[in-house]
Design an enzyme around this catalytic site. Structure first.
Site, PDB file in Angstrom:
ATOM      1  N   LYS A 168      -7.026   3.223  -3.563  1.00 33.28           N
ATOM      2  CA  LYS A 168      -7.465   3.223  -2.166  1.00 33.28           C
ATOM      3  C   LYS A 168      -7.714   4.663  -1.733  1.00 33.28           C
ATOM      4  O   LYS A 168      -6.959   5.568  -2.095  1.00 33.28           O
ATOM      5  CB  LYS A 168      -6.377   2.562  -1.317  1.00 33.28           C
ATOM      6  N   LYS A 181     -10.353   0.007  -2.636  1.00 35.42           N
ATOM      7  CA  LYS A 181     -10.236  -0.161  -1.185  1.00 35.42           C
ATOM      8  C   LYS A 181     -10.599   1.133  -0.469  1.00 35.42           C
ATOM      9  O   LYS A 181      -9.810   2.076  -0.461  1.00 35.42           O
ATOM     10  CB  LYS A 181      -8.813  -0.585  -0.796  1.00 35.42           C
ATOM     11  N   ASP A 208       0.860  -1.183   0.000  1.00 36.26           N
ATOM     12  CA  ASP A 208       0.000   0.000   0.000  1.00 36.26           C
ATOM     13  C   ASP A 208       0.896   1.233   0.000  1.00 36.26           C
ATOM     14  O   ASP A 208       1.558   1.528   1.001  1.00 36.26           O
ATOM     15  CB  ASP A 208      -0.897   0.010   1.239  1.00 36.26           C
TER      16      ASP A 208
END
Length: 321
Positions: free
Chosen positions: A221, A257, A158
């Site tokens: 995300k 996400k 991430d």
């Protein structure tokens, strides 16, 4: 566990050459987005077995996360044990899902080896990298951090984007950084964190989403969870439609996400309903959707206990770690 080793793995997003025309052509109808986002939670009501099924699906798509300064190996091992058995075994047996797990465990780089050892290949380990959460460390160090996390066993990374590129409209710079980060990840899948609460407008959210996907992001995300504003339904709607537009252009499916601020079971169902309506059933799997959450799991477990027993229990009986 490598993402590409999972059953029914999708082709990875290969990206596109940077195209300023695509980015500058982006338009967003903010009043329309707000109206659409405002209706989704108000007109969806699931009861009994249907609600339990959707909550179980939400569990399977959680990135169970600990990103605290006082993380210890013991805490991470407890989190991994919870990830492998996210809901009490009697409740899982009662709903017919004894092998239910979360989607992955997400930790800082320092805790990646602990998580990899504790999970023993049964679930992916995601590492937050690139100077998380601000993303302001020297770029060469951000790339080195990615490489070290992958070497330590993380199969998902991430990363945080440089928000200044989005705020100043330097989309070519954002593309170049994202492309290098994607390359540094190797076989590990990369989730690009946009920090949408700091991007200033829904139009910038749409542009940043497209740029990151063009540069090869496997997921986009919303947030680090450390901003003052994290995942919201309007932002989620814009990002999902960017994913839909990108798939129409390229044929590649990119994951989504939402992270930060999603702590209630009813909110998880609302996000999943929006996901189903905007992107379709294929996104209702952990290879294309994750919740970035920790406390969400405790509330879902509490709701599942009510479904099975007819009684609510105190929240402290469903500790995450």
């Amino acid at each position: 566990m490598s993402p590409t080793d999972r059953p029914n793995a999708l082709p990875r997003n290969e990206g596109l050459p940077f195209d300023a025309g695509i980015i500058e052509g982006v338009r967003t109808n903010t009043p329309g987005v707000l109206r659409r986002a405002g209706t989704i939670g108000a007109r969806r009501s699931l009861k009994k077995d249907w609600q339990a099924a959707w909550l179980a699906r939400a569990v399977s798509m959680i990135d169970l996360t600990t990103l605290a300064g006082d993380d210890t190996p013991g805490r991470v091992r407890r989190l991994c044990a919870k990830a492998l058995r996210p809901v009490r075994h009697d409740l899982l047996d009662a709903i017919g899902l004894p092998d239910l797990t979360v989607g992955a465990v997400c930790v800082y780089h320092e805790m990646v080896p602990v998580a990899v050892d504790a999970l023993a290949g049964r679930l992916p380990v995601a590492a937050v990298s690139t100077g998380f959460p601000a993303g302001l460390s020297p770029f060469r160090l951000r790339l080195a951090e990615i490489e070290e996390s992958v070497a330590a066993g993380a199969s998902e990374i991430d990363i945080v984007i440089s928000r200044r590129h989005a705020l100043t409209g330097d989309w070519q710079a954002l593309y170049g950084e994202m492309r290098e980060m994607r390359a540094a990840c190797g076989d590990a899948h990369v989730k690009a964190i946009l920090a949408t609460g700091e991007l200033g407008s829904l139009r910038n959210v749409m542009k940043a989403s497209l740029v990151c996907m063009m540069a090869g992001a496997d997921f986009i995300k919303t947030s680090t969870g450390k901003e003052s504003v994290n995942a919201t339904l309007p932002v989620s709607l814009v990002m999902m439609r960017a994913i839909r537009e990108y798939e129409a252009m390229t044929g590649f499916k990119v994951g989504y996400k939402p992270a930060g601020g999603i702590s209630k079971a009813k909110d998880a169902i609302t996000y999943l309903a929006l996901l189903k309506e905007e992107l379709g059933d294929r996104w209702l799997r952990p290879d294309l959707f994750r919740f970035g959450a920790s406390s969400l799991l405790a509330d879902i477990e509490r709701q599942l206990e009510h479904h099975v027993t007819g009684r609510y229990s105190a929240g402290y009986r469903h500790a995450v770690g």
